[in-house]
Design a protein around this motif. Structure first.
Motif, mmCIF file in Angstrom:
data_model
loop_
_atom_site.group_PDB
_atom_site.id
_atom_site.type_symbol
_atom_site.label_atom_id
_atom_site.label_comp_id
_atom_site.label_asym_id
_atom_site.label_seq_id
_atom_site.Cartn_x
_atom_site.Cartn_y
_atom_site.Cartn_z
ATOM 1 N N TYR A 292 -4.471 -2.976 9.358
ATOM 2 C CA TYR A 292 -4.503 -4.452 7.899
ATOM 3 C C TYR A 292 -3.974 -5.009 8.128
ATOM 4 O O TYR A 292 -2.856 -5.601 8.855
ATOM 5 N N GLU B 134 -7.708 -9.099 4.209
ATOM 6 C CA GLU B 134 -7.707 -8.346 2.963
ATOM 7 C C GLU B 134 -8.484 -9.653 1.811
ATOM 8 O O GLU B 134 -9.296 -9.219 1.282
ATOM 9 N N TYR C 209 -12.603 -10.382 0.061
ATOM 10 C CA TYR C 209 -12.690 -10.577 -1.435
ATOM 11 C C TYR C 209 -13.428 -11.614 -1.331
ATOM 12 O O TYR C 209 -14.410 -11.847 -2.091
ATOM 13 N N PRO D 251 -13.122 -3.650 -3.643
ATOM 14 C CA PRO D 251 -12.331 -2.690 -3.321
ATOM 15 C C PRO D 251 -12.827 -1.360 -3.924
ATOM 16 O O PRO D 251 -14.017 -1.025 -4.922
ATOM 17 N N SER E 17 -8.433 4.076 -1.782
ATOM 18 C CA SER E 17 -7.576 3.955 -1.288
ATOM 19 C C SER E 17 -7.300 5.580 -1.311
ATOM 20 O O SER E 17 -6.867 6.130 -2.004
#
Length: 83
Positions: A40, A45, A49, A55, A58
């Motif tokens: 991560y 992240e 996008y 997404p 998770s």
């Protein structure tokens, strides 16, 4: 799977990694879906996008590791956030 198809998938994986600031520790093909898994990073992240990834899911493992899954077409990116 033919050598040409494998080469095309490898090229797609490289492009996704470059565009999304990913340094994956695994790249695999699951049922015609390219899956990249890496550490991560908030920049990754944000870039996912911007590149049109959404997404997908998770989950958290028993040891507290968080797995964030993003998907776009037939590419799935799993960001692993150690606790």
């Amino acid at each position: 799977m033919k050598a040409r198809e494998i080469k095309e998938l490898a090229e797609r994986a490289r492009e996704v990694c470059e565009r999304c600031n990913l340094d994956p520790y695994s790249v695999e093909l699951r049922r015609w879906e390219l899956v990249l898994q890496g550490p991560y990073d908030p920049r990754s992240e944000e870039t996912l996008y911007r590149e049109g990834f959404k997404p997908h899911s998770s989950h958290t493992s028993e040891d507290g590791t968080l797995f964030l899954v993003f998907k776009k077409d037939d590419v799935r990116v799993v960001l692993v956030k150690e606790q």
